[in-house]
Design an enzyme around this catalytic site. Structure first.
Site, mmCIF file in Angstrom:
data_model
loop_
_atom_site.group_PDB
_atom_site.id
_atom_site.type_symbol
_atom_site.label_atom_id
_atom_site.label_comp_id
_atom_site.label_asym_id
_atom_site.label_seq_id
_atom_site.Cartn_x
_atom_site.Cartn_y
_atom_site.Cartn_z
ATOM 1 N N GLN A 18 -6.844 -4.614 0.987
ATOM 2 C CA GLN A 18 -7.218 -3.705 2.195
ATOM 3 C C GLN A 18 -7.985 -2.532 1.942
ATOM 4 O OE1 GLN A 18 -5.414 -2.151 6.577
ATOM 5 N NE2 GLN A 18 -4.056 -3.459 5.313
ATOM 6 N N LYS A 76 -14.687 -11.647 -16.876
ATOM 7 C CA LYS A 76 -14.356 -11.650 -18.066
ATOM 8 C C LYS A 76 -14.901 -12.656 -19.078
ATOM 9 C CE LYS A 76 -9.541 -9.865 -17.116
ATOM 10 N NZ LYS A 76 -8.444 -9.790 -16.886
ATOM 11 N N ASN A 97 -11.232 -1.253 -6.268
ATOM 12 C CA ASN A 97 -9.645 -0.841 -6.455
ATOM 13 C C ASN A 97 -8.913 -1.741 -6.805
ATOM 14 O OD1 ASN A 97 -9.966 -3.054 -4.149
ATOM 15 N ND2 ASN A 97 -8.222 -2.356 -3.220
ATOM 16 N N PHE A 98 -9.049 -1.932 -8.216
ATOM 17 C CA PHE A 98 -8.250 -2.608 -9.352
ATOM 18 C C PHE A 98 -7.100 -1.715 -9.628
ATOM 19 C CE2 PHE A 98 -12.056 -5.225 -9.829
ATOM 20 C CZ PHE A 98 -11.935 -6.243 -9.096
ATOM 21 N N LYS A 138 0.683 0.845 -10.009
ATOM 22 C CA LYS A 138 0.021 0.082 -8.949
ATOM 23 C C LYS A 138 0.810 0.420 -7.618
ATOM 24 C CE LYS A 138 -1.355 -4.163 -11.709
ATOM 25 N NZ LYS A 138 -1.200 -5.237 -11.794
ATOM 26 N N TYR A 140 0.848 -0.435 -3.186
ATOM 27 C CA TYR A 140 0.321 -0.797 -2.026
ATOM 28 C C TYR A 140 0.653 -0.070 -0.823
ATOM 29 C CZ TYR A 140 -0.147 -5.668 -4.249
ATOM 30 O OH TYR A 140 -0.540 -6.858 -4.580
ATOM 31 N N GLU A 141 0.524 -0.124 0.282
ATOM 32 C CA GLU A 141 0.293 0.527 1.678
ATOM 33 C C GLU A 141 1.608 1.414 1.480
ATOM 34 O OE1 GLU A 141 -1.643 0.769 4.432
ATOM 35 O OE2 GLU A 141 -0.230 2.327 4.650
ATOM 36 N N ASP A 173 -3.884 2.297 3.097
ATOM 37 C CA ASP A 173 -4.884 1.463 2.766
ATOM 38 C C ASP A 173 -6.156 1.671 3.569
ATOM 39 O OD1 ASP A 173 -3.572 -0.335 1.043
ATOM 40 O OD2 ASP A 173 -2.805 -1.761 2.196
ATOM 41 N N GLY A 255 1.990 19.010 17.317
ATOM 42 C CA GLY A 255 1.211 20.214 17.480
ATOM 43 C C GLY A 255 2.009 21.301 18.373
ATOM 44 N N GLY A 256 1.384 22.022 18.970
ATOM 45 C CA GLY A 256 2.145 23.137 19.693
ATOM 46 C C GLY A 256 2.433 22.628 21.156
ATOM 47 N N GLN A 257 1.919 21.452 21.333
ATOM 48 C CA GLN A 257 2.318 20.884 22.752
ATOM 49 C C GLN A 257 3.576 19.742 22.551
ATOM 50 O OE1 GLN A 257 0.131 22.434 24.740
ATOM 51 N NE2 GLN A 257 -1.627 22.706 23.325
HETATM 52 C C1 LIG Z 1 -3.506 -3.892 -5.243
HETATM 53 C C2 LIG Z 1 -2.966 -4.023 -6.709
HETATM 54 C C3 LIG Z 1 -1.350 -3.402 -6.694
HETATM 55 C C4 LIG Z 1 -2.884 -5.411 -6.989
HETATM 56 O O1 LIG Z 1 -2.651 -5.693 -8.275
HETATM 57 P P1 LIG Z 1 -2.659 -7.146 -9.173
HETATM 58 O O2 LIG Z 1 -2.843 -8.043 -8.140
HETATM 59 O O3 LIG Z 1 -2.040 -7.129 -10.113
HETATM 60 O O4 LIG Z 1 -4.414 -6.778 -9.450
HETATM 61 P P2 LIG Z 1 -5.092 -5.920 -10.371
HETATM 62 O O5 LIG Z 1 -5.935 -5.086 -9.676
HETATM 63 O O6 LIG Z 1 -4.402 -5.305 -11.249
HETATM 64 O O7 LIG Z 1 -6.075 -6.867 -11.018
HETATM 65 C C5 LIG Z 1 -5.618 -8.076 -12.051
HETATM 66 C C6 LIG Z 1 -6.460 -8.571 -12.881
HETATM 67 O O8 LIG Z 1 -7.493 -9.421 -12.298
HETATM 68 C C7 LIG Z 1 -8.838 -8.985 -13.013
HETATM 69 N N1 LIG Z 1 -9.978 -9.524 -12.198
HETATM 70 C C8 LIG Z 1 -10.184 -9.072 -10.939
HETATM 71 N N2 LIG Z 1 -11.354 -9.570 -10.500
HETATM 72 C C9 LIG Z 1 -11.489 -10.369 -11.432
HETATM 73 C C10 LIG Z 1 -13.009 -11.155 -11.572
HETATM 74 N N3 LIG Z 1 -13.819 -11.316 -10.578
HETATM 75 N N4 LIG Z 1 -13.078 -11.892 -12.694
HETATM 76 C C11 LIG Z 1 -12.414 -11.885 -13.752
HETATM 77 N N5 LIG Z 1 -11.183 -11.082 -13.669
HETATM 78 C C12 LIG Z 1 -10.896 -10.309 -12.762
HETATM 79 C C13 LIG Z 1 -8.775 -7.703 -13.309
HETATM 80 O O9 LIG Z 1 -9.802 -7.165 -14.362
HETATM 81 C C14 LIG Z 1 -7.343 -7.287 -13.692
HETATM 82 O O10 LIG Z 1 -7.266 -7.785 -15.034
HETATM 83 P P3 LIG Z 1 -6.246 -7.233 -16.166
HETATM 84 O O11 LIG Z 1 -5.305 -6.612 -15.651
HETATM 85 O O12 LIG Z 1 -5.802 -8.190 -16.923
HETATM 86 O O13 LIG Z 1 -7.084 -6.267 -17.151
HETATM 87 C C15 LIG Z 1 -3.743 -3.204 -7.736
HETATM 88 O O14 LIG Z 1 -4.997 -3.716 -7.640
HETATM 89 C C16 LIG Z 1 -3.874 -1.507 -7.424
HETATM 90 O O15 LIG Z 1 -2.804 -0.859 -7.656
HETATM 91 N N6 LIG Z 1 -4.928 -1.257 -6.813
HETATM 92 C C17 LIG Z 1 -5.284 0.280 -6.646
HETATM 93 C C18 LIG Z 1 -4.514 0.818 -5.641
HETATM 94 C C19 LIG Z 1 -4.806 -0.367 -4.446
HETATM 95 O O16 LIG Z 1 -6.049 -0.172 -3.674
HETATM 96 N N7 LIG Z 1 -3.808 -0.572 -3.520
HETATM 97 C C20 LIG Z 1 -3.880 -0.938 -2.243
HETATM 98 C C21 LIG Z 1 -4.637 -2.269 -2.037
HETATM 99 S S1 LIG Z 1 -4.813 -2.723 -0.575
#
Ligand SMILES: CC(C)(COP(=O)(O)OP(=O)(O)OC[C@H]1O[C@@H](n2cnc3c(N)ncnc32)[C@H](O)[C@@H]1OP(=O)(O)O)[C@@H](O)C(=O)NCCC(=O)NCCS
Length: 423
Positions: A18, A76, A97-98, A138, A140-141, A173, A255-257
């Site tokens: 998101q 990759k 946002n990985f 890592k 999430y929201e 998010d 706020g103040g209201q």
């Molecule tokens: C949201 C989140 C927790 C999800 O985590 P996740 O599902 O484990 O996914 P990641 O972002 O860590 O990516 C997983 C892997 O996919 C890989 N990947 C993603 N797109 C790819 C593609 N097109 N081709 C090949 N590999 C890909 C990444 O390189 C990563 O590889 P690695 O960890 O082995 O090096 C994490 O992305 C995060 O903390 N993001 C930053 C904060 C954020 O935006 N959070 C809110 C999301 S709404």
């Protein structure tokens, strides 16, 4: 040339879930060419999450990825990396946002990106900022809402469910995505002056905290004064301030209201039969007139904020009594005549069918190749010079061949990439 302000700006949308998609979707509405890069075969995880139709992209995906083009790419694989490199050379912005370090592990360090395109703006969302003691986490929201202070200040301070509470608004998010959009546009304007790109980063914790500015204000005041006079605990539950930490204020005005959520006719069976009522200081006279309490106008126990605060809940109870036989809409129709800041508590269902929101383009119906059509939220930002037109989210890899051809790949190259599953 399109009349859309961001036409001509090319954005690599290497985002998922998101926070990132909300940012790039907004830039796409305003005319940027946003190319969503996804893993072949699976794509953004939200395509398959919480599906309402079998075999069709879930609303989670469609509502966050409209107006984009879709490219599948396994970054990759060597061939996938090569495509991304070509894309970087031709683009203005890359948004990601990985999880922490994922882009570096893929080989796309900031140094490498700059060497490919010194004008590139690399925009990132992470849970915590670089160098933060939690930078490896890592997020999430709801994690962000806790880390950024929102959860500790939301909800009730007493009673069975008085613990820290999550807001349903996506403060972690989408809010972070909106901050990032401002960061990207700022860097883009900066680039017009310097010719150089830069890295733009927003942490979800910072973005949440930025919206909790008035709660930080309250902490600073509490440190100095020892209590918070506008909180519902004042002056009857002063022990709520004893630990020196901003307490949860439930539905109090921030706020103040002073304000509160008040019951209207039907609240016993309708969970949203309520209005929010604000006691705006200078509207006190009109409030007294609206309630039929002219005697409150000159009574020192009522005619100043300080005088009212010790019995503000009794005042709200009086207003509740006045509206107990009125629906939330009838109550607002009365109070609006007196210029009182108030609104009905609107359910998602009511908003979905709200004529004004449909007329303004905030609620829109979008034709979609697989779903037929879907309802989504359009741009909350309105312009006099153009109207953001919402188009469908891409099917997984819908524009892969077109984007590859634009990058100079011929039909044989493209076929080979499909065969090796690089795209
Ligand atoms: C949201 C989140 C927790 C999800 O985590 P996740 O599902 O484990 O996914 P990641 O972002 O860590 O990516 C997983 C892997 O996919 C890989 N990947 C993603 N797109 C790819 C593609 N097109 N081709 C090949 N590999 C890909 C990444 O390189 C990563 O590889 P690695 O960890 O082995 O090096 C994490 O992305 C995060 O903390 N993001 C930053 C904060 C954020 O935006 N959070 C809110 C999301 S709404």
């Amino acid at each position: 040339m399109s009349d859309k302000p961001l036409a001509g700006i090319k954005i690599i949308d290497f985002t998922h879930v998101q926070a990132g998609p909300a940012c790039t979707q907004m830039l796409a509405w305003f005319g940027a060419d946003v190319i969503k890069v996804e893993r072949p075969g699976s794509g953004d995880v939200t395509r398959g999450q919480l599906r309402d139709m079998p075999d069709a992209d879930a609303l989670y995906f469609t509502m966050l990825n409209s107006n984009k083009r879709g490219l599948t790419l396994d970054t990759k694989q060597a061939a996938g990396k090569e495509v991304l490199e070509r894309l970087i050379k031709e683009s203005d912005v890359m948004v990601e946002n990985f999880g922490p370090g994922a882009l570096d592990r893929m080989g796309f360090t900031w140094e490498h990106i700059q060497s490919l395109n010194p004008g590139m703006i690399l925009a990132s969302v992470k849970g915590f900022s670089d160098g933060h003691h939690y930078e490896d986490l890592k997020v999430y929201e709801n994690v962000a809402q806790c880390a950024g202070g929102a959860a500790s200040t939301t909800g009730y301070w007493k009673g069975e469910n008085s613990g820290p509470t999550i807001s349903s608004a996506a403060l972690g998010d989408s809010n972070t995505g909106m901050h990032l959009a401002i960061g990207i546009l700022t860097a883009y304007i900066g680039k017009q002056k310097t010719g150089k790109g830069q890295k733009v980063a927003v942490s979800m914790q910072d973005a949440v905290l930025n919206l909790c500015r008035v709660k930080m204000r309250d902490q600073l005041r509490l440190d100095k004064v020892g209590y918070l006079e506008e909180y519902p605990q004042y002056p009857h539950e002063m022990e709520a301030f004893a630990d020196g930490v901003v307490p949860r204020g439930a539905n109090a005005g921030g706020g103040g209201q002073p304000g509160w959520i008040l019951k209207c006719k039907g609240w016993e069976t309708d969970p949203n039969a309520y209005i929010y009522f604000t006691v705006q200081g200078h509207a006190w006279g009109p409030i007294c007139d609206a309630l039929g309490k002219p005697e409150w106008k000159d009574d020192p126990a009522y005619n100043t904020p300080r005088g009212r605060q010790p019995h503000i809940m009794d005042i709200f109870a009086t207003i509740e009594d006045f509206i107990k036989d009125k629906t939330k809409f009838e109550a607002v129709d009365i109070f609006r005549k007196f210029d009182i800041p108030c609104a009905p508590v609107q359910s998602m269902k009511e908003l979905l069918h709200d004529k004004s929101l449909i007329a303004s383009g905030t609620i829109v119906e979008v034709p979609h190749k697989v779903r037929g059509s879907y309802t989504t939220l359009g741009s909350p930002i309105k312009y006099s010079g153009f109207k953001p037109e919402i188009t469908a989210s891409p099917i997984l890899g819908e524009h892969t061949d077109a984007v590859l051809a634009e990058l100079g790949y011929n039909a044989a190259d493209i076929a080979a990439m499909h065969a090796s599953k690089a795209v």
